[in-house]
Write an enzyme that holds these catalytic residues in place. Sequence first.
Site, PDB file in Angstrom:
ATOM      1  NE  ARG B 139     -14.578  -1.479 -19.801  1.00 12.74           N
ATOM      2  CZ  ARG B 139     -13.494  -0.714 -19.817  1.00 12.74           C
ATOM      3  NH1 ARG B 139     -13.603   0.601 -19.760  1.00 12.74           N
ATOM      4  NH2 ARG B 139     -12.299  -1.240 -19.871  1.00 12.74           N
ATOM      5  N   GLY B 199      -5.298   5.364 -20.067  1.00  9.81           N
ATOM      6  CA  GLY B 199      -3.890   5.567 -20.397  1.00  9.81           C
ATOM      7  C   GLY B 199      -2.987   5.552 -19.183  1.00  9.81           C
ATOM      8  N   GLY B 200      -3.470   5.016 -18.091  1.00  6.86           N
ATOM      9  CA  GLY B 200      -2.710   5.012 -16.840  1.00  6.86           C
ATOM     10  C   GLY B 200      -1.419   4.225 -16.906  1.00  6.86           C
ATOM     11  CD  GLU B 201      -1.945   0.632 -16.737  1.00  6.33           C
ATOM     12  OE1 GLU B 201      -2.978   0.811 -17.412  1.00  6.33           O
ATOM     13  OE2 GLU B 201      -1.925   0.766 -15.506  1.00  6.33           O
ATOM     14  CG  ASN B 267      -2.429   2.679 -12.335  1.00  4.40           C
ATOM     15  OD1 ASN B 267      -3.313   2.404 -13.129  1.00  4.40           O
ATOM     16  ND2 ASN B 267      -1.194   2.978 -12.721  1.00  4.40           N
ATOM     17  CG  ASP B 310      -2.360  -1.479 -12.127  1.00  9.30           C
ATOM     18  OD1 ASP B 310      -2.948  -0.386 -12.196  1.00  9.30           O
ATOM     19  OD2 ASP B 310      -2.391  -2.321 -13.049  1.00  9.30           O
ATOM     20  CG  ASP B 312      -6.541   1.263 -12.006  1.00  6.43           C
ATOM     21  OD1 ASP B 312      -6.441   2.083 -12.918  1.00  6.43           O
ATOM     22  OD2 ASP B 312      -5.764   0.296 -11.874  1.00  6.43           O
ATOM     23  NE  ARG B 337      -6.837  -3.345 -10.254  1.00  3.75           N
ATOM     24  CZ  ARG B 337      -6.474  -3.009 -11.489  1.00  3.75           C
ATOM     25  NH1 ARG B 337      -7.225  -2.149 -12.184  1.00  3.75           N
ATOM     26  NH2 ARG B 337      -5.390  -3.504 -12.049  1.00  3.75           N
ATOM     27  CG  ASN B 396     -10.148  -4.309 -12.465  1.00  4.98           C
ATOM     28  OD1 ASN B 396     -10.228  -3.084 -12.502  1.00  4.98           O
ATOM     29  ND2 ASN B 396      -9.110  -4.950 -12.947  1.00  4.98           N
TER      30      ASN B 396
END
Lengths: 268, 542
Positions: B139, B199-201, B267, B310, B312, B337, B396
């Site tokens: 980004r 890396g939250g998933e 999250n 989820d 965040d 969110r 988001n």
Amino acid sequence: MRMRSLWAIPAAAVLAATVLVTAPAAPRAQETTENPFTTTLDIRMGQRLYQQQCTRCHGQTGDGGELGPALTNGFTSASTDAGLFRIVREGIPNTQMIGISRNATDQSVWMVVSYLNSLNSTPAVDLPGDVAAGRMVFEGKGNCSSCHMVGGEGGRRGPDLTRVGDRRDPDELVSDLRTPDEDLAPRWWTLRVTREDGSVVEGLRMSEDTFTMRIMDENEDLWSFSKSGVRSYERVTSSIMPSVNALLTEDEVEDLVAYLYSLRREET
Amino acid sequence: MKRLAIVLATALVAAPAAAQESGSGDGPSFSPVTWERLLNAADEPENWLMYSATLDAQRYSRLDQIHNRNVGELELKWAYQIPQLDRAETVPLVVDGVMFITEAPSNVVAVDAATGRQYWRYDHPLPDDLRICCGRNNRGVAILGETLFMSTLDAHLVAIDARTGNLVWDRETADHQAGYSKTAAPLVVKDQVVTGIAGGEYGIRGFIDSYDAASGEQVWRAWTIPGPDHPDNQTWAGDSWRTGGSASWITGAYDPDLDIVYWGTGNPGPDWNGDVRLGDNLYSDSAMALNGTTGQLEWYFQFTPHDVHDWDAIQVPILADLTMDGEERKVMMWANRNAFFYTIDRETGEFLLGKPYAKQTWAVGLDSNGRPIRVPNTAPTPEGTLVSPPVGGGTNWFSPAFSPRTELFYVQAYDGEDIFYKRDEEYVEGDQFTGGGAQRPLPADNYYSAIRAIDPRTGDVRWEYPIQPRSTAGVTATAGDLVFSGSVDGYFYALDAVSGEELWHMNVGRRVHSAAITYAVDGQQYVTIAAGNVVFTFGLRD
């Protein structure tokens, strides 16, 4: 929850299906490899891994999400199980599609392939209707071909049904025929546009964006409008297709379903 | 101001036509960006010196050459094609006529901001076993002095020479094989580079880091999940804190007077199965206020305790000073969110107000402390539970904006819904660890998106401009009383910041995943947006 309609099959899906049968004549050696894990249990195991690894982009049921395309309308980047395996394993270079976890075994990847295939196939079953009679209904009393193409022949005001049997099971086909307004895809909504001079142009909503819209009218003419250039516009979210309930007998509906279900890849 | 000889020489030998084209023939481009310049970035609106324009992250420019009466005269000046097919989420920086554009997967290119023609590029080498949930994104960069700082997908932070693209240093911040990655633009705070982690998933344990800009040595790390020596660790059942996510994958803001860094957290993990992490799961889905020198936690505000959808709190915090009920308040504004908008006292973390700005069905409202009062039976189930907002939220990560002229907060809002599913899942290092999923029940066209202008004193929506659902573009405000944004259907457009009226739009061909910047070279104001994988720059007709 699967909410697709017979009348909701986009052109892209038909193109994808076309890709499936027009694969290169001489596939690479790997593409001739057969999937050794195709049992019902394998499919369920593949679904489990799919849900863990793939739903973030492709959705819980494979109907697509904000990050990835639907996987229920054929595949545009693979024509064989081996091709699917390679994509699931390695991703698609130079795109956002990344490969599955390095921890996944080859067996697991094949199971995912089986699950993906299960999203794009309907069971071969014997139906009570008569295919030949159904075709006559389609082209005659039902007047279906005035709006639907099969094999390049027919009208343009409904989805191409050339391979509709690959993606709609008999129960869904009956539902599509009897309650066409249910779960109608936005592509088949109607836009009714009132121009500045008060005249009205109405047609199928081919596409609409924030500032413009494009329709096909009943003469199959194409129109494009700027939203700021018209007096008003209205969405009609019901189908232009009438229900067959008042038009066809029970037997004719059975025949028509048998014909539509016969429009499958292996029989084309 | 330091002038490098090679740049000067290039300018001197440039042919007149070229000099005229770049508009910079009178002297060389680029001078070092000191901390003082960053502190006062609003005073040099001809440059865009950091991700959100200024340290208060208002994403507002004082440039007004392009305004609400002439914006219809915008025309394309140049386009830069990124040589990758991935969507571009880049927000370029502009420093004295040089633009720095990040590209997927983790590259950066420097171009002449007046022509889009390249000075140099840096391609970051990446391993082939990345763990990334949501695309190969980057980004933007940060800058201090003559050095750019960039996050990379293999969880490194790199320092790049802004004049040549040469690598200055390369620091691994976490193990990418364990699911860590980095996508957001860092934030320079004094002589440090503050940066989050993604890396939250993947069952990571999140943190916010600060590195010495000169050496790349770590100065501090603030864990977004406290360790067992801290009482807030008790908000995680058992050992669930070790894999609790709470990533920090967007850029924060900084108040130099309070010396506080503000940063959002993501999250808790696994995303959709909260059974294995009972408790509030601090500091997931929170705004964290960290001491800018030490990283010590000053306060936190958790928007969604024990989140199972989820949602965040990965939004850019916007700081402003407002008069509320006759009292001057230093506030932080946050459209979350979870579909609620919040105004919070940024000195203390005190909740001032909160109100839905997008469709939501999960909370009756917020209590006096801003804690949500949940609607029963809205948690994911194996069979699926329909809830608004959807997994992507009322908004988001894409940036909101605030105009000090209108004192309105502008946000990309979505009134959608999803069916949320829960399933059991074992944690395996490096694998996704989500515990469920979500599916939109109807095609997107059945839902509603809009740019909404919110009064931060009341939380009321003053106006909205409807757009096709669902946009993932940021919003940028200017002193020309303009609000720029993009759409899912490939438009870049300008609205009147006061009324919300649409004033100009351009078909840029593909979905906009970025936020606009504006800058000036040789007295001409430009507006730049990335759409698809192309960076477009517009200006008024010559």
